[in-house]
Design a protein around this motif. Structure first.
Motif, PDB file in Angstrom:
ATOM      1  N   CYS A 174       0.854  -1.193   0.000  1.00 47.92           N
ATOM      2  CA  CYS A 174       0.000   0.000   0.000  1.00 47.92           C
ATOM      3  C   CYS A 174       0.891   1.244   0.000  1.00 47.92           C
ATOM      4  O   CYS A 174       1.756   1.392   0.875  1.00 47.92           O
ATOM      5  CB  CYS A 174      -0.863  -0.025   1.254  1.00 47.92           C
ATOM      6  N   PRO A 175       0.711   2.179  -0.966  1.00 49.45           N
ATOM      7  CA  PRO A 175       1.521   3.396  -0.985  1.00 49.45           C
ATOM      8  C   PRO A 175       1.329   4.223   0.282  1.00 49.45           C
ATOM      9  O   PRO A 175       2.218   4.961   0.681  1.00 49.45           O
ATOM     10  CB  PRO A 175       1.002   4.156  -2.212  1.00 49.45           C
ATOM     11  N   GLY A 176       0.167   4.060   0.944  1.00 49.85           N
ATOM     12  CA  GLY A 176      -0.103   4.844   2.155  1.00 49.85           C
ATOM     13  C   GLY A 176       0.525   4.246   3.394  1.00 49.85           C
ATOM     14  O   GLY A 176       1.272   4.924   4.116  1.00 49.85           O
ATOM     15  N   CYS A 177       0.275   2.931   3.676  1.00 53.94           N
ATOM     16  CA  CYS A 177       0.677   2.371   4.977  1.00 53.94           C
ATOM     17  C   CYS A 177       1.618   1.175   4.856  1.00 53.94           C
ATOM     18  O   CYS A 177       1.969   0.583   5.874  1.00 53.94           O
ATOM     19  CB  CYS A 177      -0.574   1.982   5.768  1.00 53.94           C
ATOM     20  N   ARG A 178       1.988   0.775   3.641  1.00 54.23           N
ATOM     21  CA  ARG A 178       2.892  -0.351   3.382  1.00 54.23           C
ATOM     22  C   ARG A 178       2.260  -1.712   3.688  1.00 54.23           C
ATOM     23  O   ARG A 178       2.947  -2.743   3.731  1.00 54.23           O
ATOM     24  CB  ARG A 178       4.233  -0.232   4.158  1.00 54.23           C
ATOM     25  N   GLY A 179       0.957  -1.746   3.932  1.00 55.49           N
ATOM     26  CA  GLY A 179       0.261  -3.033   4.124  1.00 55.49           C
ATOM     27  C   GLY A 179       0.252  -3.820   2.822  1.00 55.49           C
ATOM     28  O   GLY A 179       0.500  -3.275   1.736  1.00 55.49           O
ATOM     29  N   LEU A 180      -0.073  -5.107   2.911  1.00 52.77           N
ATOM     30  CA  LEU A 180      -0.119  -5.980   1.724  1.00 52.77           C
ATOM     31  C   LEU A 180      -1.346  -5.648   0.871  1.00 52.77           C
ATOM     32  O   LEU A 180      -2.456  -5.532   1.393  1.00 52.77           O
ATOM     33  CB  LEU A 180      -0.186  -7.439   2.195  1.00 52.77           C
ATOM     34  N   LEU A 181      -1.119  -5.508  -0.448  1.00 54.04           N
ATOM     35  CA  LEU A 181      -2.241  -5.294  -1.368  1.00 54.04           C
ATOM     36  C   LEU A 181      -2.736  -6.639  -1.889  1.00 54.04           C
ATOM     37  O   LEU A 181      -1.936  -7.528  -2.208  1.00 54.04           O
ATOM     38  CB  LEU A 181      -1.829  -4.418  -2.551  1.00 54.04           C
ATOM     39  N   LYS A 182      -4.063  -6.740  -2.000  1.00 51.40           N
ATOM     40  CA  LYS A 182      -4.702  -7.968  -2.537  1.00 51.40           C
ATOM     41  C   LYS A 182      -5.629  -7.553  -3.672  1.00 51.40           C
ATOM     42  O   LYS A 182      -6.287  -6.518  -3.578  1.00 51.40           O
ATOM     43  CB  LYS A 182      -5.507  -8.626  -1.411  1.00 51.40           C
ATOM     44  N   PRO A 183      -5.678  -8.361  -4.765  1.00 52.17           N
ATOM     45  CA  PRO A 183      -6.674  -8.057  -5.797  1.00 52.17           C
ATOM     46  C   PRO A 183      -8.068  -8.151  -5.181  1.00 52.17           C
ATOM     47  O   PRO A 183      -8.306  -9.025  -4.346  1.00 52.17           O
ATOM     48  CB  PRO A 183      -6.483  -9.163  -6.836  1.00 52.17           C
ATOM     49  N   ASP A 184      -8.963  -7.257  -5.630  1.00 52.09           N
ATOM     50  CA  ASP A 184     -10.292  -7.230  -5.023  1.00 52.09           C
ATOM     51  C   ASP A 184     -11.214  -8.254  -5.681  1.00 52.09           C
ATOM     52  O   ASP A 184     -12.329  -7.939  -6.083  1.00 52.09           O
ATOM     53  CB  ASP A 184     -10.880  -5.813  -5.130  1.00 52.09           C
ATOM     54  N   PHE A 185     -10.691  -9.482  -5.855  1.00 58.59           N
ATOM     55  CA  PHE A 185     -11.579 -10.565  -6.287  1.00 58.59           C
ATOM     56  C   PHE A 185     -11.583 -11.665  -5.238  1.00 58.59           C
ATOM     57  O   PHE A 185     -10.742 -11.675  -4.332  1.00 58.59           O
ATOM     58  CB  PHE A 185     -11.251 -11.070  -7.696  1.00 58.59           C
ATOM     59  N   VAL A 186     -12.556 -12.553  -5.369  1.00 61.44           N
ATOM     60  CA  VAL A 186     -12.788 -13.563  -4.335  1.00 61.44           C
ATOM     61  C   VAL A 186     -11.813 -14.725  -4.519  1.00 61.44           C
ATOM     62  O   VAL A 186     -11.781 -15.362  -5.572  1.00 61.44           O
ATOM     63  CB  VAL A 186     -14.254 -14.069  -4.410  1.00 61.44           C
ATOM     64  N   PHE A 187     -11.006 -14.974  -3.489  1.00 62.43           N
ATOM     65  CA  PHE A 187     -10.078 -16.099  -3.506  1.00 62.43           C
ATOM     66  C   PHE A 187     -10.806 -17.366  -3.033  1.00 62.43           C
ATOM     67  O   PHE A 187     -11.844 -17.287  -2.371  1.00 62.43           O
ATOM     68  CB  PHE A 187      -8.898 -15.817  -2.561  1.00 62.43           C
ATOM     69  N   PHE A 188     -10.234 -18.530  -3.345  1.00 58.76           N
ATOM     70  CA  PHE A 188     -10.774 -19.764  -2.773  1.00 58.76           C
ATOM     71  C   PHE A 188     -10.693 -19.632  -1.249  1.00 58.76           C
ATOM     72  O   PHE A 188      -9.655 -19.207  -0.716  1.00 58.76           O
ATOM     73  CB  PHE A 188      -9.975 -20.988  -3.233  1.00 58.76           C
ATOM     74  N   GLY A 189     -11.770 -19.965  -0.580  1.00 57.76           N
ATOM     75  CA  GLY A 189     -11.784 -19.867   0.884  1.00 57.76           C
ATOM     76  C   GLY A 189     -12.358 -18.554   1.382  1.00 57.76           C
ATOM     77  O   GLY A 189     -12.469 -18.352   2.587  1.00 57.76           O
ATOM     78  N   GLU A 190     -12.735 -17.654   0.463  1.00 53.43           N
ATOM     79  CA  GLU A 190     -13.349 -16.382   0.871  1.00 53.43           C
ATOM     80  C   GLU A 190     -14.847 -16.404   0.547  1.00 53.43           C
ATOM     81  O   GLU A 190     -15.266 -17.031  -0.434  1.00 53.43           O
ATOM     82  CB  GLU A 190     -12.725 -15.210   0.104  1.00 53.43           C
ATOM     83  N   PRO A 191     -15.634 -15.668   1.352  1.00 52.61           N
ATOM     84  CA  PRO A 191     -17.075 -15.626   1.054  1.00 52.61           C
ATOM     85  C   PRO A 191     -17.395 -14.725  -0.132  1.00 52.61           C
ATOM     86  O   PRO A 191     -16.594 -13.847  -0.481  1.00 52.61           O
ATOM     87  CB  PRO A 191     -17.678 -15.037   2.337  1.00 52.61           C
ATOM     88  N   ILE A 192     -18.562 -14.939  -0.735  1.00 50.38           N
ATOM     89  CA  ILE A 192     -19.034 -14.064  -1.812  1.00 50.38           C
ATOM     90  C   ILE A 192     -19.525 -12.756  -1.174  1.00 50.38           C
ATOM     91  O   ILE A 192     -20.231 -12.795  -0.161  1.00 50.38           O
ATOM     92  CB  ILE A 192     -20.225 -14.731  -2.566  1.00 50.38           C
ATOM     93  N   PRO A 193     -19.176 -11.594  -1.752  1.00 48.45           N
ATOM     94  CA  PRO A 193     -19.675 -10.328  -1.180  1.00 48.45           C
ATOM     95  C   PRO A 193     -21.211 -10.287  -1.166  1.00 48.45           C
ATOM     96  O   PRO A 193     -21.863 -10.825  -2.061  1.00 48.45           O
ATOM     97  CB  PRO A 193     -19.117  -9.258  -2.126  1.00 48.45           C
ATOM     98  N   GLN A 194     -21.750  -9.646  -0.125  1.00 46.18           N
ATOM     99  CA  GLN A 194     -23.208  -9.682   0.093  1.00 46.18           C
ATOM    100  C   GLN A 194     -24.001  -9.042  -1.047  1.00 46.18           C
ATOM    101  O   GLN A 194     -25.046  -9.556  -1.451  1.00 46.18           O
ATOM    102  CB  GLN A 194     -23.542  -8.984   1.425  1.00 46.18           C
ATOM    103  N   GLU A 195     -23.515  -7.911  -1.582  1.00 51.26           N
ATOM    104  CA  GLU A 195     -24.324  -7.183  -2.574  1.00 51.26           C
ATOM    105  C   GLU A 195     -24.592  -8.016  -3.841  1.00 51.26           C
ATOM    106  O   GLU A 195     -25.753  -8.177  -4.235  1.00 51.26           O
ATOM    107  CB  GLU A 195     -23.650  -5.846  -2.925  1.00 51.26           C
ATOM    108  N   PRO A 196     -23.562  -8.587  -4.481  1.00 45.57           N
ATOM    109  CA  PRO A 196     -23.859  -9.412  -5.653  1.00 45.57           C
ATOM    110  C   PRO A 196     -24.636 -10.692  -5.317  1.00 45.57           C
ATOM    111  O   PRO A 196     -25.430 -11.171  -6.123  1.00 45.57           O
ATOM    112  CB  PRO A 196     -22.484  -9.755  -6.231  1.00 45.57           C
ATOM    113  N   LEU A 197     -24.394 -11.202  -4.103  1.00 47.03           N
ATOM    114  CA  LEU A 197     -25.140 -12.404  -3.683  1.00 47.03           C
ATOM    115  C   LEU A 197     -26.637 -12.076  -3.625  1.00 47.03           C
ATOM    116  O   LEU A 197     -27.469 -12.787  -4.198  1.00 47.03           O
ATOM    117  CB  LEU A 197     -24.630 -12.829  -2.301  1.00 47.03           C
ATOM    118  N   ASP A 198     -26.964 -10.963  -2.969  1.00 45.88           N
ATOM    119  CA  ASP A 198     -28.382 -10.553  -2.868  1.00 45.88           C
ATOM    120  C   ASP A 198     -28.946 -10.268  -4.257  1.00 45.88           C
ATOM    121  O   ASP A 198     -30.075 -10.655  -4.569  1.00 45.88           O
ATOM    122  CB  ASP A 198     -28.516  -9.286  -2.005  1.00 45.88           C
ATOM    123  N   ALA A 199     -28.169  -9.567  -5.089  1.00 43.43           N
ATOM    124  CA  ALA A 199     -28.651  -9.213  -6.434  1.00 43.43           C
ATOM    125  C   ALA A 199     -28.910 -10.466  -7.263  1.00 43.43           C
ATOM    126  O   ALA A 199     -29.878 -10.537  -8.026  1.00 43.43           O
ATOM    127  CB  ALA A 199     -27.626  -8.319  -7.146  1.00 43.43           C
TER     128      ALA A 199
END
Ligand code: NAD
Length: 252
Positions: free
Chosen positions: A148-173
């Motif tokens: 992260c350019p701001g805090c040096r934390g690890l950046l992750k692509p904003d897609f769902v990895f194996f083992g992660e839940p589906i985001p609520q908004e698209p699930l509801d839609a």
């Protein structure tokens, strides 16, 4: 085939709520291979790179593969005729929603607005420490793993990895669309990825007519689909477009 195309087009013309449900197959003609099958990415890459536990334990190794697949390789892909016809259907009020399993941003690049991304989007990166979001730029990936350019934390692509839940908004839609669609158009999905694979059967249970486009039979074809248009997404969508809004769309 012409009769099936005419039947599918008539269903689309008479529908008041139509949903397109797209999988990796719709982007194959844009040059992005699917994960599975003969030319699938998992023949050349280990899917463990997309496991969230592995990513957190080995971010550099995971990012090396992710960069190759999703940024070096997907990076130059452009929407194809199937994406463009769906966007035109939306403009003409013939399509109310797109539920996509894809993370390639090609529906939006084609001009579609009502897109719900079941598995997120690769064009956004998120910091796992401060949650700041960044639009993808090659500069962010100059050194791996990206920080992260701001805090040096690890950046992750904003897609769902194996083992992660589906985001609520698209699930509801997706569940909402399955319940209220008159017509449900499945394009290029094997139906093997849970929980997305549950959406088309739910649409059928709630009375939707199911049209499917795929060069090969999928898990849906025999049990869920009413009209199977056997063929590639670009050619089949072009045939539908000739009936739905003649004259056909020009390329580009
Ligand atoms: P899949 O990889 O399991 O299957 C792809 C399907 O597309 C197959 O049924 C295949 O017969 C069909 N297909 C191949 N060429 C086609 C064409 N020209 N036109 C129409 N269909 C064609 O795909 P999936 O079921 O979507 O599951 C894989 C998961 O992996 C998805 O959920 C997605 O998140 C992810 N993925 C995304 C992309 C992308 O963003 N473009 C690419 C690969 C994988």
């Amino acid at each position: 085939m012409d009769r099936l195309i005419r039947e599918a087009a008539a269903l689309l013309q008479n529908s008041t709520f139509t949903t397109a449900f797209t999988g990796a197959g719709i982007s194959v003609e844009s040059g992005i291979p699917p994960f599975r099958g003969e030319k699938g990415l998992w023949n050349n890459y280990d899917p463990v790179c997309l496991d969230i536990g592995y990513f957190l334990a080995q971010p550099e190794k995971s990012w090396e593969v992710i960069k190759q697949i999703f940024y070096d390789f997907f990076g130059n892909a452009r929407p194809n005729q199937a994406h463009r016809v769906l966007a035109e259907m939306e403009r003409r009020n013939l399509l109310q929603r797109i539920i996509t399993q894809n993370i390639d941003n090609l529906h939006q690049e084609a001009g579609s607005k009502k897109v719900f991304e079941f598995h997120g989007n690769s064009m956004k990166l998120v910091c796992l420490a401060c949650y700041q979001e960044y639009s993808f730029s090659p500069a962010l990936l100059e050194k791996l793993p990206p920080r992260c350019p701001g805090c040096r934390g690890l950046l992750k692509p904003d897609f769902v990895f194996f083992g992660e839940p589906i985001p609520q908004e698209p699930l509801d839609a997706a569940f909402d669309a399955a319940k209220k669609s008159d017509v449900f158009l499945i394009i290029g999905s094997t139906g093997e990825v849970m929980p997305a694979s549950q959406i088309p059967p739910l649409a059928r249970q709630h009375g939707a007519k199911i049209i499917e486009i795929n060069p090969q039979e999928s898990n849906y074809t025999k049990s869920v689909t009413h009209i199977f248009l056997k063929g590639k997404a670009g050619a089949m969508m072009e045939k539908l477009a000739e009936i739905l809004f003649p004259p056909s769309l020009e390329d580009n």
